[in-house]
Design an enzyme around this catalytic site. Structure first.
Site, PDB file in Angstrom:
ATOM      1  N   PRO A  19      -0.443  11.044   2.564  1.00 18.51           N
ATOM      2  CA  PRO A  19      -1.485  11.118   3.602  1.00 18.51           C
ATOM      3  C   PRO A  19      -1.483   9.855   4.467  1.00 18.51           C
ATOM      4  CG  PRO A  19      -2.356  11.700   1.449  1.00 18.51           C
ATOM      5  CD  PRO A  19      -0.993  11.159   1.216  1.00 18.51           C
ATOM      6  N   GLU A  20      -1.621  10.052   5.769  1.00 17.40           N
ATOM      7  CA  GLU A  20      -1.622   8.932   6.707  1.00 17.40           C
ATOM      8  C   GLU A  20      -2.973   8.874   7.409  1.00 17.40           C
ATOM      9  OE1 GLU A  20       2.023   8.922   9.064  1.00 17.40           O
ATOM     10  OE2 GLU A  20       3.085   9.964   7.464  1.00 17.40           O
ATOM     11  N   ARG A  54      14.113   6.010   4.568  1.00 16.51           N
ATOM     12  CA  ARG A  54      13.151   7.049   4.951  1.00 16.51           C
ATOM     13  C   ARG A  54      13.837   8.096   5.832  1.00 16.51           C
ATOM     14  NH1 ARG A  54       7.719   5.612   4.670  1.00 16.51           N
ATOM     15  NH2 ARG A  54       7.425   3.944   3.159  1.00 16.51           N
ATOM     16  N   LYS A  70      -4.658   3.726   5.564  1.00 17.71           N
ATOM     17  CA  LYS A  70      -4.474   4.937   4.766  1.00 17.71           C
ATOM     18  C   LYS A  70      -5.416   4.996   3.569  1.00 17.71           C
ATOM     19  CE  LYS A  70       0.521   4.885   5.747  1.00 17.71           C
ATOM     20  NZ  LYS A  70       1.871   4.857   5.124  1.00 17.71           N
ATOM     21  N   ARG A 120      -0.695   9.850  -9.483  1.00 21.58           N
ATOM     22  CA  ARG A 120       0.331   9.248 -10.333  1.00 21.58           C
ATOM     23  C   ARG A 120       0.750   7.890  -9.785  1.00 21.58           C
ATOM     24  NH1 ARG A 120      -0.284  11.393 -15.139  1.00 21.58           N
ATOM     25  NH2 ARG A 120      -0.481  13.663 -15.022  1.00 21.58           N
TER      26      ARG A 120
END
Length: 269
Positions: A2-3, A259, A58, A110
């Site tokens: 999530p950003e 990335r 974030k 996690r």
């Protein structure tokens, strides 16, 4: 992961659901998801009213009546669900905050965490973050001043949380597409008009992401029709091999700084 738009969407919706409510129970199923002894964590959080929920980059900040702050970072794979035991997802729950018969479930923590700090420690934890890109203080002049001190590939710079807070892999790809710039472009080679276009793209893409509930698929609550709405508006991210919606050229993928990044070789120069 999530950003900024996803966390802003969570912030807005959760303020509507739980701001002003009292935490009636706390359940810890994974001790590594918190930073204190479970008994101390529960004793400090239980029976506290949530005053408000804020966002920084974030992360989400749950401000409690006793002055303590729950600092949430969902990291990779984390998400939340608000509802009853009957309609909760069939997933492993790491932490649960209860508000009577309704509960806020923290799922997939996690790598993520829900830590409890006082205001001083919270500020220290967030002190490395760069400016909020949608803040009124983040003007185009501020952006130009900051980017003038950066070097290297554009993609890597956009991911740097000390440069700007909240942009990750997904939105960096969409921002570069919106600006018509290759993510592999070296910042030193970006001329003034392109830097201005990049600033405008950061503003418009992030605002559009928020307005459409971000890209995450999982709804926050039953009958949530907003969360995940930006997924259908995605232009390049995770669309390798598909046609560009603007020009029809095949979207390509390249790995930058470990990335995956996606782009249109025709629309982005």
């Amino acid at each position: 992961m999530p950003e900024l738009p996803e966390m802003e969407n969570y912030k807005i919706l959760l303020n509507q659901k739980i701001a002003g409510q009292i935490i009636t129970d706390v359940q810890i199923n994974r001790e590594k998801s918190i930073n204190l002894n479970p008994d101390l964590f529960m004793k400090t959080v239980q029976h506290q009213k949530i005053i408000t929920i804020k966002r920084r980059g974030k992360l989400l900040l749950f401000h409690l009546q006793n002055g303590q702050i729950l600092l949430l970072h969902l990291m990779l794979g984390g998400w939340m669900y608000y509802g009853t035991e009957e309609d909760k997802p069939k997933r492993t729950i790491q932490v649960r905050l209860s508000f009577g018969e309704h509960h806020l479930y923290f799922i997939g923590l996690r790598l993520g965490y829900l830590h409890l700090y006082n205001s001083t420690h919270t500020e220290e934890h967030l002190s490395h973050l760069g400016p909020e890109p949608l803040s009124n203080d983040f003007s185009i002049n501020e952006f130009k001043e900051r980017i003038n001190h950066k070097h290297g590939r554009l993609k890597t710079t956009l991911l740097d949380q000390e440069f700007i807070a909240g942009i990750g892999n997904y939105y960096s790809a969409e921002i570069c597409y919106g600006a018509g710039i290759m993510p592999t472009k070296d910042i030193d080679d970006l001329e003034e008009p392109k830097r201005e276009k990049l600033y405008q793209s950061i503003q418009s893409i992030l605002q559009k992401g928020i307005q459409n509930g971000g890209y995450m698929d999982n709804p926050l609550f039953k009958d949530d029709t907003l969360t995940g709405g930006f997924n259908e508006l995605c232009q390049v991210y995770d669309r390798e091999g598909e046609k560009c919606k603007r020009c029809g050229t095949i979207i390509q993928m390249e790995t930058i700084s470990s990335r995956k990044t996606f782009y249109c070789p025709n629309c982005q120069k």
